[in-house]
Design a protein around this motif. Structure first.
Motif, PDB file in Angstrom:
ATOM      1  N   VAL A 204      13.425  14.941   1.555  1.00  0.00           N
ATOM      2  CA  VAL A 204      12.054  15.128   1.204  1.00  0.00           C
ATOM      3  C   VAL A 204      11.278  14.783   2.510  1.00  0.00           C
ATOM      4  O   VAL A 204      10.592  15.665   2.756  1.00  0.00           O
ATOM      5  CB  VAL A 204      11.627  14.250  -0.115  1.00  0.00           C
ATOM      6  CG1 VAL A 204       9.982  14.327  -0.246  1.00  0.00           C
ATOM      7  CG2 VAL A 204      12.062  14.802  -1.145  1.00  0.00           C
ATOM      8  N   SER A 205      11.586  13.641   3.080  1.00  0.00           N
ATOM      9  CA  SER A 205      10.698  13.037   4.237  1.00  0.00           C
ATOM     10  C   SER A 205      11.087  14.192   5.328  1.00  0.00           C
ATOM     11  O   SER A 205      10.068  14.447   6.046  1.00  0.00           O
ATOM     12  CB  SER A 205      11.412  11.820   4.798  1.00  0.00           C
ATOM     13  OG  SER A 205      11.093  10.780   3.644  1.00  0.00           O
ATOM     14  N   LEU A 206      12.261  14.578   5.374  1.00  0.00           N
ATOM     15  CA  LEU A 206      12.754  15.722   6.521  1.00  0.00           C
ATOM     16  C   LEU A 206      11.758  17.016   6.212  1.00  0.00           C
ATOM     17  O   LEU A 206      11.224  17.365   7.248  1.00  0.00           O
ATOM     18  CB  LEU A 206      14.036  15.886   6.270  1.00  0.00           C
ATOM     19  CG  LEU A 206      14.543  16.906   7.631  1.00  0.00           C
ATOM     20  CD1 LEU A 206      14.494  16.661   9.163  1.00  0.00           C
ATOM     21  CD2 LEU A 206      16.342  17.333   7.213  1.00  0.00           C
ATOM     22  N   MET A 207      11.719  17.457   4.890  1.00  0.00           N
ATOM     23  CA  MET A 207      11.110  18.632   4.781  1.00  0.00           C
ATOM     24  C   MET A 207       9.545  18.508   4.816  1.00  0.00           C
ATOM     25  O   MET A 207       8.909  19.383   5.422  1.00  0.00           O
ATOM     26  CB  MET A 207      11.612  19.107   3.342  1.00  0.00           C
ATOM     27  CG  MET A 207      13.052  19.539   3.273  1.00  0.00           C
ATOM     28  SD  MET A 207      13.255  20.201   1.563  1.00  0.00           S
ATOM     29  CE  MET A 207      15.133  20.684   1.887  1.00  0.00           C
ATOM     30  N   LEU A 208       9.046  17.500   4.598  1.00  0.00           N
ATOM     31  CA  LEU A 208       7.631  16.965   4.653  1.00  0.00           C
ATOM     32  C   LEU A 208       7.201  17.016   6.045  1.00  0.00           C
ATOM     33  O   LEU A 208       6.108  17.396   6.492  1.00  0.00           O
ATOM     34  CB  LEU A 208       7.403  15.821   4.068  1.00  0.00           C
ATOM     35  CG  LEU A 208       7.325  15.721   2.551  1.00  0.00           C
ATOM     36  CD1 LEU A 208       6.955  14.372   1.843  1.00  0.00           C
ATOM     37  CD2 LEU A 208       6.382  16.755   2.036  1.00  0.00           C
ATOM     38  N   SER A 209       8.293  16.619   6.893  1.00  0.00           N
ATOM     39  CA  SER A 209       7.969  16.477   8.587  1.00  0.00           C
ATOM     40  C   SER A 209       7.649  17.889   9.158  1.00  0.00           C
ATOM     41  O   SER A 209       7.063  17.884  10.038  1.00  0.00           O
ATOM     42  CB  SER A 209       9.126  15.852   9.030  1.00  0.00           C
ATOM     43  OG  SER A 209      10.303  16.411   9.186  1.00  0.00           O
TER      44      SER A 209
ATOM     45  N   PRO B  13       6.036  22.659   1.174  1.00  0.00           N
ATOM     46  CA  PRO B  13       5.150  22.319   0.146  1.00  0.00           C
ATOM     47  C   PRO B  13       6.130  21.725  -0.886  1.00  0.00           C
ATOM     48  O   PRO B  13       7.331  21.660  -1.019  1.00  0.00           O
ATOM     49  CB  PRO B  13       4.700  23.452  -0.483  1.00  0.00           C
ATOM     50  CG  PRO B  13       4.905  24.621   0.731  1.00  0.00           C
ATOM     51  CD  PRO B  13       6.058  24.156   1.592  1.00  0.00           C
ATOM     52  N   ASP B  14       5.618  20.743  -1.818  1.00  0.00           N
ATOM     53  CA  ASP B  14       6.229  19.876  -2.840  1.00  0.00           C
ATOM     54  C   ASP B  14       7.111  20.774  -3.659  1.00  0.00           C
ATOM     55  O   ASP B  14       8.145  20.657  -3.942  1.00  0.00           O
ATOM     56  CB  ASP B  14       5.087  19.338  -3.689  1.00  0.00           C
ATOM     57  CG  ASP B  14       4.713  17.938  -2.881  1.00  0.00           C
ATOM     58  OD1 ASP B  14       5.006  17.657  -1.936  1.00  0.00           O
ATOM     59  OD2 ASP B  14       3.790  17.035  -3.560  1.00  0.00           O
ATOM     60  N   ALA B  15       6.461  21.823  -4.143  1.00  0.00           N
ATOM     61  CA  ALA B  15       7.120  22.701  -5.127  1.00  0.00           C
ATOM     62  C   ALA B  15       8.303  23.262  -4.887  1.00  0.00           C
ATOM     63  O   ALA B  15       9.244  23.322  -5.227  1.00  0.00           O
ATOM     64  CB  ALA B  15       6.118  23.694  -5.775  1.00  0.00           C
ATOM     65  N   THR B  16       8.157  23.858  -3.314  1.00  0.00           N
ATOM     66  CA  THR B  16       9.374  24.479  -2.675  1.00  0.00           C
ATOM     67  C   THR B  16      10.593  23.483  -2.462  1.00  0.00           C
ATOM     68  O   THR B  16      11.584  23.640  -2.474  1.00  0.00           O
ATOM     69  CB  THR B  16       8.903  25.001  -1.432  1.00  0.00           C
ATOM     70  OG1 THR B  16       7.585  25.885  -1.562  1.00  0.00           O
ATOM     71  CG2 THR B  16       9.773  25.803  -0.732  1.00  0.00           C
ATOM     72  N   ILE B  17       9.942  21.911  -2.109  1.00  0.00           N
ATOM     73  CA  ILE B  17      11.080  21.087  -1.720  1.00  0.00           C
ATOM     74  C   ILE B  17      11.651  20.901  -3.341  1.00  0.00           C
ATOM     75  O   ILE B  17      13.064  20.752  -3.187  1.00  0.00           O
ATOM     76  CB  ILE B  17      10.348  19.648  -1.599  1.00  0.00           C
ATOM     77  CG1 ILE B  17       9.770  19.738  -0.084  1.00  0.00           C
ATOM     78  CG2 ILE B  17      11.316  18.679  -1.528  1.00  0.00           C
ATOM     79  CD1 ILE B  17       8.734  18.584   0.288  1.00  0.00           C
ATOM     80  N   GLY B  18      11.140  20.820  -4.416  1.00  0.00           N
ATOM     81  CA  GLY B  18      11.880  20.673  -5.712  1.00  0.00           C
ATOM     82  C   GLY B  18      13.030  21.898  -5.797  1.00  0.00           C
ATOM     83  O   GLY B  18      14.086  21.779  -6.164  1.00  0.00           O
TER      84      GLY B  18
END
Length: 472
Positions: free
Chosen positions: A61-66, A70-75
């Motif tokens: 999640v941290s890697l993707m937020l960097s 978006p949140d929904a896409t991360i899920g």
């Protein structure tokens, strides 16, 4: 030149012969070989579970937020591992025809190197869209290879562990794997906290390096295991390899159309397989409705630091490690389904506490949720796998595990996709309950509680009843 070429060819042939002995001639000869192989599997599986955590959850999640995903896409992305199981449908028959599967499983393990590589991407000077694509593509490819190799790996360890030892062995394996995983994650979590902000890329570099080392350990451990599967045999019951095997190879039967469809239909005609299937479907519905979105909820909305999440997880898992062997013995004594339904209660309470979590009570609620999660997971994975081994056809174990995993994988991905759409909608819609704002993840966790309730009832009144008939 001729001498060096001859020596090179000789050395190459020696290497091929050595590799053949490792991957095609490693039959267990006595109980000691079985015990050693089970030990190597614990080492390899500990590495596997640690890799899954370091390349998932808070770290992913941290890697993707960097890179501003978006949140929904991360899920949805974190659920791609489940969707990747679809590839099992197209490979399961070829894998089932393999006389020896050790090399295949070991090569699938090596593809986890891509999980290490994606953490090196922030070190490159790339636009966000390019970095996003490489991270998603690398993650999906590694998960696809892992999923393709999973049924063969499960069948492999099932042949090494007799039924009467499965509860005790798998609980001991899980206890060791959890200890290794949470210890590594605690260290990695502290590193991620210390390198937060401008130094975040250093944290990703260290995390990727840890994954790289663990992949090598995983590959080595599986390469050391024995495989109790016979290759082609001669008239004296001895294995044949190399040119002897090719010389005596029987003509392969003509490929039949519709074989895949036939295997699937045959499996679903079996009422026991259907029970295993619906147990899996209900579990995936509950899990993917809520769990994929909880990590981003803790980081962004509840503003919990890495170190707190990791420390609480560490102590929660110490409880899991302490009780797992006892719960495993109870599974052998009272039946997998009986203990499985009680473990689901722990996960249900985890979802319930997450549904009640808001920034003002985040710390105590997270502690309570983590403890109940650790209690639930002390047998949830073992119990589900044990139920599947009891209910599916042993002669077609690899095929039917592939069917369960692949269909369940696509279904799990679709559930997480729809839940992600629901989450996105709820996040853009002001929610008020009794004058207080309601977070989107509170809704998804409440749905998880409802679906888990349905699974607990199904396990008690359907699966446990059938288990009692099979093992009175």
């Amino acid at each position: 030149m001729g001498y060096f070429m001859s020596k090179l060819i000789l050395d190459f042939n020696w290497l091929l012969g050595h590799l053949r002995r490792i991957y095609f001639m490693a039959l267990p000869e006595n109980e000691e070989d079985y015990e050693k192989s089970r030990g190597y599997y614990i080492a390899g599986d500990s590495a596997t579970q640690t890799i899954a955590q370091l390349a998932g959850g808070t770290f992913l999640v941290s890697l993707m937020l960097s890179v501003n995903i978006p949140d929904a896409t991360i899920g949805v992305i974190t659920s791609m591992a489940s969707f990747a199981a679809l590839f099992q449908l197209f490979t399961m028959q070829k894998i089932n025809r393999l006389k020896k599967r050790k090399l295949f499983v070991s090569l699938c393990v090596l593809q986890k190197l891509f999980l290490a590589l994606i953490f090196f991407i922030p070190l490159m000077s790339l636009e966000n869209h390019a970095a996003q694509f490489l991270i998603i593509a690398g993650y999906f490819f590694a998960q696809a290879c892992t999923q393709i190799g999973t049924p063969a790996t499960q069948d492999w360890i099932a042949t090494l562990v007799p039924m009467e030892l499965r509860g005790r062995y798998f609980s001991r394996k899980d206890a060791i794997a959890v200890f290794v995983t949470v210890t590594t994650m605690l260290i990695a979590g502290v590193i991620m906290d210390k390198t937060a902000g401008p130094l975040q890329h250093i944290g990703f570099l260290i995390n990727g390096s840890l994954i790289l080392i663990l992949v090598i350990l995983n590959f080595w451990a599986f390469s050391c295991m024995k495989e109790p599967r016979h290759a082609r045999l001669n008239a004296f019951g001895q294995e044949m390899h190399g040119h002897l095997a090719r010389k005596n190879k029987e003509d392969a039967p003509a490929r039949q159309k519709g074989v895949l469809k036939t295997e699937i239909l045959e499996a679903f005609r079996n009422p026991d397989f259907r029970k295993a299937f619906w147990t899996n479907i209900l579990w995936l519905t509950a899990f993917y409705t809520s769990s994929p979105f909880n990590t981003s909820y803790q980081i962004k909305d509840l503003s919990l630091p890495f170190t707190f999440i990791m420390v609480v997880g560490f102590f929660g898992n110490l409880i899991r490690i302490a009780i797992t062997p006892m719960v495993g013995r109870m599974g052998d004594r009272y039946g997998m389904a009986c203990i499985y339904k009680y473990s689901l209660v722990g996960i249900l309470l985890n979802f319930a506490f997450m549904a009640l979590s808001v920034p003002s009570n985040a710390y105590p609620m997270t502690i309570a949720a983590t403890i109940f999660s650790a209690i639930g997971w002390s047998f949830a994975g073992i119990g589900l796998f044990g139920i599947q081994l009891e209910l599916i056809n042993e002669e077609k174990r690899t095929l039917q595990l592939s069917i369960l995993s692949s269909i369940g994988g696509v279904y799990g991905f679709l559930v997480s996709f729809l839940a992600g759409r629901l989450l996105s909608h709820l996040q853009h819609t002001p929610l008020i309950l009794a004058g207080r704002p309601l977070y989107a993840q509170q809704i998804t966790n409440t749905l998880g509680v409802l679906f888990l309730t349905a699974l607990i009832l199904y396990t008690k009144f359907v699966v446990q009843k059938r288990e009692t008939q099979l093992h009175p």
